[in-house]
Design a protein around this motif. Structure first.
Motif, PDB file in Angstrom:
ATOM      1  N   VAL A  56      -6.572  -0.824  -8.026  1.00  0.00           N
ATOM      2  CA  VAL A  56      -7.056   0.239  -6.987  1.00  0.00           C
ATOM      3  C   VAL A  56      -8.576   0.154  -5.943  1.00  0.00           C
ATOM      4  O   VAL A  56      -8.850   0.961  -4.776  1.00  0.00           O
ATOM      5  CB  VAL A  56      -7.758   1.516  -8.623  1.00  0.00           C
ATOM      6  CG1 VAL A  56      -8.591   3.057  -7.393  1.00  0.00           C
ATOM      7  CG2 VAL A  56      -6.454   2.065  -8.871  1.00  0.00           C
TER       8      VAL A  56
ATOM      9  N   GLY B 187       0.961   2.388  -3.806  1.00  0.00           N
ATOM     10  CA  GLY B 187      -0.189   2.365  -3.637  1.00  0.00           C
ATOM     11  C   GLY B 187       0.444   4.456  -3.625  1.00  0.00           C
ATOM     12  O   GLY B 187      -0.896   4.711  -4.547  1.00  0.00           O
ATOM     13  N   ASN B 188       1.189   4.644  -2.742  1.00  0.00           N
ATOM     14  CA  ASN B 188       1.563   5.513  -3.528  1.00  0.00           C
ATOM     15  C   ASN B 188       1.712   5.926  -4.647  1.00  0.00           C
ATOM     16  O   ASN B 188       1.216   7.373  -4.824  1.00  0.00           O
ATOM     17  CB  ASN B 188       2.696   6.163  -2.186  1.00  0.00           C
ATOM     18  CG  ASN B 188       1.557   7.185  -0.709  1.00  0.00           C
ATOM     19  OD1 ASN B 188       1.464   7.577  -0.700  1.00  0.00           O
ATOM     20  ND2 ASN B 188       2.418   6.671   0.619  1.00  0.00           N
TER      21      ASN B 188
ATOM     22  N   MET C 155      -6.891  -1.513  -3.467  1.00  0.00           N
ATOM     23  CA  MET C 155      -5.449  -0.375  -2.530  1.00  0.00           C
ATOM     24  C   MET C 155      -6.914   0.374  -1.403  1.00  0.00           C
ATOM     25  O   MET C 155      -7.213   0.890  -0.234  1.00  0.00           O
ATOM     26  CB  MET C 155      -5.641   0.596  -3.156  1.00  0.00           C
ATOM     27  CG  MET C 155      -3.930   0.309  -3.847  1.00  0.00           C
ATOM     28  SD  MET C 155      -3.205   0.156  -2.128  1.00  0.00           S
ATOM     29  CE  MET C 155      -2.330  -1.156  -2.495  1.00  0.00           C
ATOM     30  N   TYR C 156      -8.238   0.152  -2.142  1.00  0.00           N
ATOM     31  CA  TYR C 156      -9.791   0.793  -1.425  1.00  0.00           C
ATOM     32  C   TYR C 156      -9.869  -0.032   0.342  1.00  0.00           C
ATOM     33  O   TYR C 156     -10.022   0.503   1.064  1.00  0.00           O
ATOM     34  CB  TYR C 156     -10.564   1.910  -2.306  1.00  0.00           C
ATOM     35  CG  TYR C 156     -11.837   2.387  -1.662  1.00  0.00           C
ATOM     36  CD1 TYR C 156     -11.810   3.432  -1.398  1.00  0.00           C
ATOM     37  CD2 TYR C 156     -12.820   0.432  -1.472  1.00  0.00           C
ATOM     38  CE1 TYR C 156     -12.999   4.134  -1.202  1.00  0.00           C
ATOM     39  CE2 TYR C 156     -13.724   1.970  -1.124  1.00  0.00           C
ATOM     40  CZ  TYR C 156     -14.328   3.147  -0.457  1.00  0.00           C
ATOM     41  OH  TYR C 156     -15.325   3.539  -0.359  1.00  0.00           O
TER      42      TYR C 156
ATOM     43  N   ARG D  54     -10.800  11.155  -8.361  1.00  0.00           N
ATOM     44  CA  ARG D  54     -11.395  10.968  -9.499  1.00  0.00           C
ATOM     45  C   ARG D  54     -10.980  11.241 -11.473  1.00  0.00           C
ATOM     46  O   ARG D  54     -11.705  12.165 -10.746  1.00  0.00           O
ATOM     47  CB  ARG D  54     -12.344   9.453  -9.860  1.00  0.00           C
ATOM     48  CG  ARG D  54     -11.256   7.935  -9.150  1.00  0.00           C
ATOM     49  CD  ARG D  54     -12.600   7.322  -9.293  1.00  0.00           C
ATOM     50  NE  ARG D  54     -14.116   7.861  -8.121  1.00  0.00           N
ATOM     51  CZ  ARG D  54     -15.059   7.624  -8.399  1.00  0.00           C
ATOM     52  NH1 ARG D  54     -15.626   7.772  -9.400  1.00  0.00           N
ATOM     53  NH2 ARG D  54     -15.780   8.369  -7.310  1.00  0.00           N
TER      54      ARG D  54
ATOM     55  N   SER E   1      -7.285   0.644   2.987  1.00  0.00           N
ATOM     56  CA  SER E   1      -7.836   1.630   3.110  1.00  0.00           C
ATOM     57  C   SER E   1      -9.025   1.649   4.054  1.00  0.00           C
ATOM     58  O   SER E   1      -8.831   1.810   5.457  1.00  0.00           O
ATOM     59  CB  SER E   1      -7.844   2.904   2.646  1.00  0.00           C
ATOM     60  OG  SER E   1      -6.711   3.300   1.022  1.00  0.00           O
TER      61      SER E   1
ATOM     62  N   LEU F 167      -1.403   4.974  -7.513  1.00  0.00           N
ATOM     63  CA  LEU F 167      -2.795   5.092  -7.060  1.00  0.00           C
ATOM     64  C   LEU F 167      -3.916   6.289  -7.570  1.00  0.00           C
ATOM     65  O   LEU F 167      -4.338   6.665  -8.288  1.00  0.00           O
ATOM     66  CB  LEU F 167      -3.659   4.800  -5.806  1.00  0.00           C
ATOM     67  CG  LEU F 167      -5.240   4.663  -5.766  1.00  0.00           C
ATOM     68  CD1 LEU F 167      -5.547   4.129  -4.716  1.00  0.00           C
ATOM     69  CD2 LEU F 167      -5.577   6.057  -3.824  1.00  0.00           C
TER      70      LEU F 167
ATOM     71  N   PRO G 124       0.998  -0.855  -0.306  1.00  0.00           N
ATOM     72  CA  PRO G 124       0.019   0.083   0.297  1.00  0.00           C
ATOM     73  C   PRO G 124       1.146   1.263   0.250  1.00  0.00           C
ATOM     74  O   PRO G 124       0.900   2.662  -0.821  1.00  0.00           O
ATOM     75  CB  PRO G 124      -0.384   0.008   1.568  1.00  0.00           C
ATOM     76  CG  PRO G 124      -0.679  -1.443   2.092  1.00  0.00           C
ATOM     77  CD  PRO G 124       0.287  -2.107   1.673  1.00  0.00           C
TER      78      PRO G 124
ATOM     79  N   VAL H 158      -9.575   8.240  -4.041  1.00  0.00           N
ATOM     80  CA  VAL H 158     -10.865   7.721  -4.453  1.00  0.00           C
ATOM     81  C   VAL H 158     -11.907   8.293  -4.946  1.00  0.00           C
ATOM     82  O   VAL H 158     -12.459   8.047  -6.555  1.00  0.00           O
ATOM     83  CB  VAL H 158     -10.691   5.531  -4.330  1.00  0.00           C
ATOM     84  CG1 VAL H 158     -11.660   5.090  -5.213  1.00  0.00           C
ATOM     85  CG2 VAL H 158      -8.496   5.422  -3.918  1.00  0.00           C
TER      86      VAL H 158
ATOM     87  N   PRO I  31      -3.470  -5.936  -1.527  1.00  0.00           N
ATOM     88  CA  PRO I  31      -2.998  -5.313  -1.666  1.00  0.00           C
ATOM     89  C   PRO I  31      -2.373  -6.214  -3.019  1.00  0.00           C
ATOM     90  O   PRO I  31      -1.483  -5.968  -4.156  1.00  0.00           O
ATOM     91  CB  PRO I  31      -1.773  -4.804  -1.003  1.00  0.00           C
ATOM     92  CG  PRO I  31      -2.224  -4.448  -0.290  1.00  0.00           C
ATOM     93  CD  PRO I  31      -3.694  -6.131  -0.221  1.00  0.00           C
TER      94      PRO I  31
ATOM     95  N   PHE J  27      -6.078   7.404   0.979  1.00  0.00           N
ATOM     96  CA  PHE J  27      -6.423   6.415  -0.101  1.00  0.00           C
ATOM     97  C   PHE J  27      -8.509   7.178  -0.739  1.00  0.00           C
ATOM     98  O   PHE J  27      -8.254   6.777  -1.495  1.00  0.00           O
ATOM     99  CB  PHE J  27      -5.843   5.515   0.080  1.00  0.00           C
ATOM    100  CG  PHE J  27      -4.491   5.228  -0.049  1.00  0.00           C
ATOM    101  CD1 PHE J  27      -4.004   6.280  -0.901  1.00  0.00           C
ATOM    102  CD2 PHE J  27      -3.739   4.054  -0.518  1.00  0.00           C
ATOM    103  CE1 PHE J  27      -2.432   5.998  -1.223  1.00  0.00           C
ATOM    104  CE2 PHE J  27      -2.449   3.986  -0.761  1.00  0.00           C
ATOM    105  CZ  PHE J  27      -1.703   4.823  -0.710  1.00  0.00           C
TER     106      PHE J  27
END
Lengths: 98, 549, 323, 218
Positions: free
Chosen positions: B210, B107-108, B213-214, B197, B217, B111, B103, B193, B274, B189
């Protein structure tokens, strides 16, 4: 302050003041129940807890203006409480059936 | 192929420097520009460096543990040293490598790009999150290495609160503080999201990465605070004798376990989800096929993040929980398997009728699926009450969760690292070495952990410094496997660094993959997109290829 | 059988019917698991070679979804695995409820040793001798941290908690020497907190008991403690202080001052000795002092055994005053 | 409109497209943070509830020793502060800077009053020997050891809540200091709203703490 200003402010503060009054009233009922316990009923805590829940809902919906927010924020406000219910109910499932 | 692709693929064309902003790596070169950056890509790279460091520490501790277990009588290290080693391994790997691994790095970095945004929603918070992570993790590392903590990563009360003589309090502080890093990242995150977007990027046009990741999070947000408060309660009990778990005053150590696993079981999905996201990107790219059952995989991610909160009790079947609670937790644990199975079958089906290129990321991804399946199925064994009564707290459990965390998270991490390495650095890694590393890791991993299933079924408890002689051969086998695995990890560390200088320059889209991150240059420009992209295509849209062949 | 003679062990000995059932459970489970994962492994390998890029095979355009297939591979494996949930829960339930007439042995865990107390008053450290064919309930408690008594040959373990009794039971059906471990991490010498379980033929067991025997049974030992801790001064009939008689208390519901009742089991009696203020008994003034920190766990066991042994007396039904 | 009103708005940061998006993100982020805060406290509430299930008598004994009237007064104080905070938000929307500042300061004062009452309550607890964790001080309910569980939980809950309130008051004062500049409302009006959420939430936590500790157990 013009007359119109006062009208604006009365209009704007109507909801916070109503919340305030409702919260104080509910608190008063709860305090009375706690101090005098007018009738000796073992399960009086249910009423007290119900009143506390009502107070929490008032703060959430009106003070924190959930009523004006888009659905996604309402959803996430609810999710926090829903997760709290998960934590409590499954843990108590253990303690109440031991 | 976009014009920028042609420009970059021709080595004779000089790098365009005018009329185009510098990429994020070269926009500024000072240390200050890195340490005070608000750029999500740079923060991702900072995390990448940090967690690699912690991975090395954790791996060294693991190597020493395996070294100690070559002999049954524990003569290599003292018992206290051994206990500290596995505690270092657990604490460092769980909180400072596995949880932030995918993540906070990929992710950083990816995303915002994948959803067509310039940045995460709160860039300053993002940097703060990294600083919190670094302060807490270095503090904890100093504590567990210099002072030594012998509680294991689980900190079970009342051992951790009353009986351990180690430096538990600083470790608890570190774990509490590092939680805020997770919370801030998760918060960032989720808001990103929801609000950032690009136009046209609907929920069902987001890549699965994504989605995962969501989902991750969400777990960060909803599980971590419970860990924070649990650790705070331990801290109060150990540091100030303000205790609520202390059995000497009627407290219930089982309550600690409930609260601890309310976080720590979902934490497994912080590690797993992830990885699933990465694999869901890699498999379609190297099969050149649309991800099979995209919607099911997306829903499965959210389902996993939710259902995982209902099953923590399967860590406690023999820990003094009531029988009814055990049965309820057992059946809910079976339910969790469903969304995981969906993903595995979908990845397999994605490969069907694809045009499969067995490049390093794909080899890692296939290894991942195999190992994850073994880890998942043995997880179901453990959720079966009658089996868990036997193998609970044995090496069977150790093998199971390593199949999930190493076979799952770490290998997915390597798959993603190779897959996006050109994007991160603008350089290609050396392909043959990647394949060699993948094979070493796959073989070494299985040699290390498969014998541990047998050891566990034989009844060897975990966290054992000395063990009966009849377990020795399997333990030696496992240690030999660990050596191969360690060598396998060394390769990428060397050749990836090497490629930074000597690797071929990477084109914008070396894999012919789909997704917004492949439409911009490698490495990406500072603000990701010159103009806000208009999304009018489906995810994993490989139909062009499918029509071509 | 002596396990340490085996250089390489691949399957643990099973010494009870439940252990064998557990073996069947895991074997059947593995069979199903192989069935479920075979398509993944075979499919992936075959696709990776058959459909590799550049190879001229029929690919065609295919839909990216197939709802029937997807729902199918979600639901069918789930339903199949539920069989094993049910089977596992059945085994667990059986392990949870010991049969009537089981012999009760007390286990006390402390850093880093086990102490076992037999009903006849014999006690042993780390090792445990039990008779063949007789259900044995082990009632566990810890003096310090959480331990866990684990007997791989019986495929069973149970955590030993401080301040609370837990139990496990088994019925050994093969004589031999088996390993026991502490499986919950408990500190420095966690790995040395192990011992051996001797399953003996009943005659051998009797001989061992006689050999290891002490003068008194647990209950008899408890009777001596009952006097020496001063319990008898109040709780025996005819005492000057009006304290509830303990005859026939065990196993019966006790009315509480707050209106509920509690069945007096081992944990309840233990709590009442150590912490008499906690939930007051109806009809009595709470004057009993706490014995917290004064009676060690291994003396509580005989005391409770004694209180358990007190049958209902003729004079006072149940020993409870009628409210 | 009154002449006192100043322009109200949000200065859009570079990575946002418009002020609406930015405000939405900020409010959303605060709600997520509050969800984590709720789960933070939920662990402590869980302990209180489990202790109540395990030892109902001990819990009642403790509740009778808690300072019910201070708790009730404090609830009322926080409800008042919620009102002033709501007023500050409404005035900030109107751009009435002076009124807003006055309401913010009133809110901070009420928060400080709460903390002062809480401190007095702690002092009374100390005097009445309700501090089992001080080894040097005899504990008034030492007969029933399980009472300590709820007393300990009480101190942790109220302590953590006090910490949140202290943070709230400090941030509020800082915000008021920044907001004294006339340009504040033109650029950062949403900060008042976002902070208001946090303040109401501390109030909400106390509204739950009061019944869970003081009321239900009596």
């Amino acid at each position: 302050m013009t007359h119109e200003d006062w009208r604006t402010i009365r209009h704007r503060l109507r909801s916070p003041v109503l919340c305030f009054v409702a919260l104080l009233l509910l608190l008063g009922v709860n305090v009375l129940l706690g101090v005098y316990a007018p009738f000796r009923w073992r399960n009086i805590w249910m009423i007290e807890a119900g009143i506390a829940v009502a107070m929490v809902l008032i703060v959430l919906v009106f003070s924190m203006e959930l009523v004006r927010e888009p659905p996604v924020i309402r959803l996430f406000a609810g999710v926090g409480f829903y997760w709290l219910v998960i934590l409590f109910s499954l843990t108590l499932l253990d303690y109440l059936t031991r | 192929m976009s014009p920028s692709d042609t420009a970059l693929r021709d080595p004779l064309t000089p790098r365009p420097t005018l009329g185009r902003p510098d990429d994020y790596l070269h926009s500024e070169h000072t240390l200050r520009s890195w340490l005070l950056t608000h750029d999500h890509k740079r923060i991702g790279i900072l995390y990448l460096l940090s967690i690699t460091f912690f991975f090395i520490i954790g791996a060294i501790a693991a190597g020493l543990v395996r070294l100690s277990l070559i002999v049954p009588n524990g003569m290599i290290f003292s018992n206290d040293t051994y206990n500290r080693l596995f505690s270092i391994h657990g604490i460092v790997m769980v909180w400072f490598f596995l949880i932030p691994s995918i993540p906070n790095t990929f992710g950083n970095f990816l995303l915002p790009i994948m959803i067509g945004a310039k940045e995460v929603a709160f860039p300053r918070l993002n940097l703060l999150s990294w600083y919190i992570f670094m302060v807490a993790s270095l503090f904890t590392l100093a504590d567990v290495v210099i002072g030594g903590v012998d509680t294991g990563w689980t900190f079970y009360a009342p051992f951790s609160t009353t009986f351990s003589s180690a430096w538990v309090v600083p470790a608890l502080i570190g774990v509490i503080v590092v939680g805020f890093s997770s919370i801030l990242t998760g918060l960032n995150f989720v808001v990103t999201v929801h609000t950032m977007r690009a136009p046209g990027m609907t929920w069902f046009r987001m890549p699965i990465f994504v989605w995962t990741m969501y989902a991750t999070s969400l777990i960060f947000l909803l599980a971590t605070p419970v860990l924070t408060i649990t650790m705070l309660l331990l801290l109060m009990e150990r540091g100030f004798h303000i205790g609520v778990f202390n059995p000497a005053i009627g407290g219930d150590p089982v309550l600690f376990q409930h609260m601890f696993w309310f976080y720590s079981h979902p934490a497994v999905y912080i590690m797993v989800l992830p990885g699933m996201g990465v694999i869901s990107e890699v498999v379609p790219a190297f099969a050149q096929r649309r991800l099979f059952g995209y919607r099911f995989v997306a829903y499965a991610s959210i389902a996993l993040a939710t259902v995982t909160f209902l099953v923590w009790g399967h860590h406690m079947f023999v820990n003094g929980m009531s029988e009814y609670a055990s049965i309820a937790f057992s059946i809910m644990s079976f339910v969790v398997a469903v969304p995981s199975a969906v993903k595995v079958y979908n990845w397999t089906a994605t490969m069907y009728k694809g045009a499969i290129k067995l490049r390093t990321p794909m080899i890692f991804a296939m290894g991942y699926v195999g190992l994850f399946v073994v880890g998942g199925i043995t997880g179901l064994y453990l959720a079966t009450l009658g089996v868990d009564e036997h193998v609970h707290d044995t090496y069977f459990v150790v093998a199971h969760f390593h199949y999930i965390m190493v076979g799952g998270t770490s290998i997915a991490f390597l798959a993603g690292l190779h897959y996006w390495w050109p994007k991160f650095t603008g350089r290609m890694y050396p392909e043959p070495w990647g394949v060699v590393a993948a094979l070493f890791i796959f073989i070494g991993f299985n040699a290390t952990f498969f014998p541990q299933f047998i050891l566990g079924y034989l009844g060897m408890p975990r966290r054992y410094h000395e063990y009966p002689p009849e377990f020795q051969i399997l333990n030696v086998l496992s240690s030999v496997g660990a050596t191969i695995l360690g060598a396998g990890y060394l390769f990428p560390m060397i050749y990836l660094v090497w490629s930074l200088r000597f690797g071929d320059p990477a084109p914008a889209n070396p894999w012919d993959a789909k997704g917004l991150e492949w439409t911009i240059a490698s490495p990406p420009p500072e603000h990701n997109f010159a103009r806000v992209p208009q999304v009018d295509f489906e995810p994993y849209d490989y139909s062009e290829r499918e029509q071509r062949t | 059988m002596n396990l340490s003679q085996y250089p390489l062990l691949l399957w643990p000995p099973a010494a009870s019917a439940i252990a064998q059932e557990t073996d069947w459970l895991i074997l059947a489970w593995t069979a199903l698991a192989l069935l479920l994962v075979a398509p993944v492994f075979v499919g992936m390998t075959w696709f990776a070679f058959h459909f590799r890029a550049g190879r001229n095979v029929h690919r065609g355009v295919r839909e990216g979804r197939n709802h029937l297939l997807e729902v199918g591979w979600m639901v069918i494996p789930f339903v199949l695995t539920l069989i094993f949930f049910a089977w596992g829960a059945r085994v667990f339930d059986e392990d949870w409820h010991p049969p009537a007439g089981a012999t009760e042995i007390h286990a006390i865990g402390r850093q880093w040793m086990w102490k076992f107390q037999h009903p006849g008053g014999q006690s042993e450290i780390n090792d445990l001798h039990v008779p063949l064919g007789q259900p044995i309930v082990i009632s566990e408690i810890s003096q310090d941290v959480i331990h866990s008594l684990y007997i791989p040959a019986m495929r069973i373990q149970m955590e030993t908690l401080p301040d609370r009794y837990t139990r496990l039971w088994f019925k050994a059906d093969r004589p031999g020497v088996y390993r026991m471990f502490c499986s919950e991490y408990c500190g420095t010498d966690h790995s040395k907190m192990d011992g051996e379980l001797y399953v003996m033929k009943p005659a051998d067991y009797e001989a061992w008991l006689a050999h290891a025997g002490t003068a008194d049974s647990l209950a008899a030992e408890g009777k001596v403690l009952f006097s020496s801790y001063g319990c008898a001064g109040c709780h025996l009939p005819g005492a000057t202080v009006r304290a509830p008689s303990l005859a026939g208390v065990y196993g019966n519901p006790v009315p509480m001052a707050d209106g509920g009742t509690i069945v007096a089991d081992d944990s309840y009696i233990r709590d009442k000795i150590l912490d008499p203020d906690a939930r007051k008994v109806a009809g009595y003034k709470q004057i009993m002092p706490s014995f917290k920190g004064q009676i060690p766990e291994d003396r509580l066991v005989p005391l409770i055994a004694y209180i358990k042994s007190l049958g209902a007396p003729n004079a006072e039904p149940n020993g409870e005053p009628t409210p | 409109m009154s002449g006192a009103a100043v322009p109200v708005g949000i200065e859009v940061a570079e990575h946002f497209q418009d002020a609406n998006q930015q405000r939405h993100a900020a409010v959303f982020g605060m709600w997520l943070w509050l969800a984590t805060e709720l789960l933070l406290f939920s662990g402590l509430f869980l302990v209180a509830i489990v202790v109540r299930v395990m030892y109902p008598d001990a819990v009642t004994a403790v509740a009778l020793h808690l300072k019910f009237w201070i708790g009730a007064t404090n609830t009322a104080v926080l409800i008042c502060s919620s009102l002033t905070m709501s007023a500050a938000i409404e005035l900030s929307r109107l751009g009435w800077r002076r009124g807003m500042l006055a309401c913010m300061l009133a809110t901070a004062s009420l928060g400080t009053l709460f903390l002062a009452l809480k401190g007095y309550e702690y002092w009374r607890d100390y005097v009445e020997h309700m501090t089992p964790f001080f080894g040097f001080r005899p504990y008034v309910l030492s007969g029933d050891r399980a009472t300590q569980l709820l007393v300990d939980d009480y101190f942790i809950i109220t302590g953590l809540h006090g910490l949140h309130l202290t943070t709230g008051v400090s941030v509020l004062l800082g915000l008021a200091w920044i907001a004294r500049r006339p340009s504040f409302l033109r650029h950062h009006q949403h900060r008042v709203e976002v902070f208001g959420l946090y303040w109401h939430f501390i109030d909400l936590i106390w509204i739950s703490v009061f019944p869970i500790l003081y009321l239900l157990n009596r």
